[in-house]
Design a protein around this motif. Structure first.
Motif, PDB file in Angstrom:
ATOM      1  N   GLU A 147       0.891  -1.230  -0.170  1.00  0.00           N
ATOM      2  CA  GLU A 147      -0.015  -0.185   0.005  1.00  0.00           C
ATOM      3  C   GLU A 147       0.898   1.155   0.075  1.00  0.00           C
ATOM      4  OE1 GLU A 147      -3.379  -0.079   2.449  1.00  0.00           O
ATOM      5  OE2 GLU A 147      -3.619   1.863   2.164  1.00  0.00           O
ATOM      6  N   GLU A 173       0.266   7.045   4.820  1.00  0.00           N
ATOM      7  CA  GLU A 173       0.217   5.633   4.471  1.00  0.00           C
ATOM      8  C   GLU A 173       1.334   4.887   4.893  1.00  0.00           C
ATOM      9  OE1 GLU A 173      -2.317   4.399   2.786  1.00  0.00           O
ATOM     10  OE2 GLU A 173      -2.927   6.692   2.146  1.00  0.00           O
ATOM     11  N   HIS A 183       0.396   1.296   6.858  1.00  0.00           N
ATOM     12  CA  HIS A 183      -0.985   0.664   6.525  1.00  0.00           C
ATOM     13  C   HIS A 183      -0.741  -0.745   6.046  1.00  0.00           C
ATOM     14  CE1 HIS A 183      -3.138   4.782   6.013  1.00  0.00           C
ATOM     15  NE2 HIS A 183      -2.767   4.667   7.357  1.00  0.00           N
ATOM     16  N   HIS A 269      -8.438   4.033   8.166  1.00  0.00           N
ATOM     17  CA  HIS A 269      -8.635   4.613   6.845  1.00  0.00           C
ATOM     18  C   HIS A 269      -9.928   5.592   7.166  1.00  0.00           C
ATOM     19  CE1 HIS A 269      -5.702   1.903   5.284  1.00  0.00           C
ATOM     20  NE2 HIS A 269      -5.739   2.693   4.196  1.00  0.00           N
TER      21      HIS A 269
HETATM   22 FE   LIG Z   1      -4.082   3.611   3.513  1.00  0.00          FE
END
Ligand SMILES: [Fe+2]
Ligand SMILES: [Fe+2]
Length: 337
Positions: A147, A173, A183, A269
């Motif tokens: 990700e 992220e 993530h 998220h």
């Molecule tokens: Fe993400």
């Protein structure tokens, strides 16, 4: 990570060549024929796994493939045949897009509002079984274990406010400096909690074509400077369509008895992407298009590809489940047993 199991003549020939250390002109010719002859490139397992293999050399590579293949001119030629077929199919899938005089953030919002693809998060939130959840995670692992990475390739092509906005998003992220908050790490924890192998690449052989079609699209946009507008449009669509579905995914896992230690990937998220949405659409895409107005069409194209490929994935899973079948490849059935 070992190179993936072949899914047809092209991936079979390429794997043999990469392991032998010599790319045969016949394999490059086969790629050209495969690209020209594929009736449905975006669902073509052989084409997509071959393209994913080419791109993976730019990420973490394979233990059984020499890393010097990354910039091999003949391999790049082979890849370009597949990229052309992939791009042509994407253009057909999303249809014509005409930028208007409205601000790009409003155009992106309108594109998302008009999307009528099936909602996977509604299904998995309300009624998905544990087995279906595991199949979904196997498919999504191809993206979520890397990700952030595909879009990050676009960063050096940007400057000023556009770049700063993207760095702000990508920093989240990547966990804002805390490895456990990355993530991809949060997703690995989710895999472990559902008794799936969280090793990078371990679930590739089980994952069906749409998993690779999605990531290949991001890799293509990220790795070609010419497609920087599409990379940013794609990232923005991901951010703009993440917050509410993430809330539903989180509820779906709680319905199955999991608690916050498992749902943290989605909970993160819900919060982060509500913020990212504005940064991506207004700051990142807005400033990009202000500086380079001709990129507006590419921004919309990238966003439309993200939406359409989410639809392709949702159809793949929901159609299989409705028919009482596994949505995974045969290699993955044991995982979901
Ligand atoms: Fe993400
Ligand atoms: Fe995000």
């Amino acid at each position: 990570m070992q190179s993936p199991e072949p899914r047809g003549p092209l991936s079979s020939a390429l794997r043999a060549d990469l392991r032998a250390g010599e790319l045969s002109p016949d394999t490059v010719a086969l790629a050209a024929r495969t690209a020209a002859g594929s009736t449905d490139p975006l669902r073509d397992d052989d084409l997509q796994i071959t393209l994913a293999t080419c791109y993976e050399l730019h990420y973490r590579g394979f233990d059984d493939v020499d890393e010097r293949w990354e910039w091999d001119p003949a391999l790049l030629t082979l890849r370009s045949h597949l990229e052309q077929a992939h791009l042509t199919a994407l253009r057909e899938l999303v249809g014509p897009l005409r930028p208007s005089d409205e601000s790009v953030d409003r155009q992106l919002a309108a594109l998302i509002a008009a999307d009528d693809g099936p909602s996977l998060s509604l299904y998995l939130g309300r009624s998905g079984s544990l087995e279906q959840w595991r199949e979904y995670l196997v498919l999504r692992s191809v993206y979520h274990l890397k990700e952030g990475d595909p879009h990050t390739f676009a960063l050096p092509r940007l400057s000023g406010r556009t770049k700063a906005a993207m760095v702000e998003i990508q920093a989240d992220e990547y966990g804002g400096g805390t490895p456990a908050r990355m993530h991809s790490e949060l997703f690995a924890g989710l895999l472990r909690d559902l008794d799936l192998d969280d090793t990078y690449g371990a679930l590739w052989d089980a994952a069906p074509a749409p998993a690779f079609t999605s990531v290949n699209t991001m890799s293509l946009f990220g790795l070609h400077r010419r497609w920087r507008g599409a990379a940013l449009g794609h990232l923005t669509a991901v951010e703009m369509t993440s917050s509410e579905p993430s809330r539903r995914y989180s509820l779906g896992l709680r319905r199955l008895g999991f608690d916050r230690s498992t749902t943290v990937f989605y909970d993160e998220h819900v919060e982060a992407d509500a913020v990212h949405e504005q940064i991506a659409a207004v700051d990142m895409c807005g400033s990009l298009v202000a500086g380079e107005p001709h990129l507006a069409a590419d921004v919309l194209f990238g966003a439309a590809c993200s939406l359409a490929l989410d639809g392709l994935t949702a159809h793949h899973l929901l159609d299989a489940w409705e028919a009482g079948r596994s949505a995974l490849r045969e290699a993955g059935r044991a995982l979901a047993a």
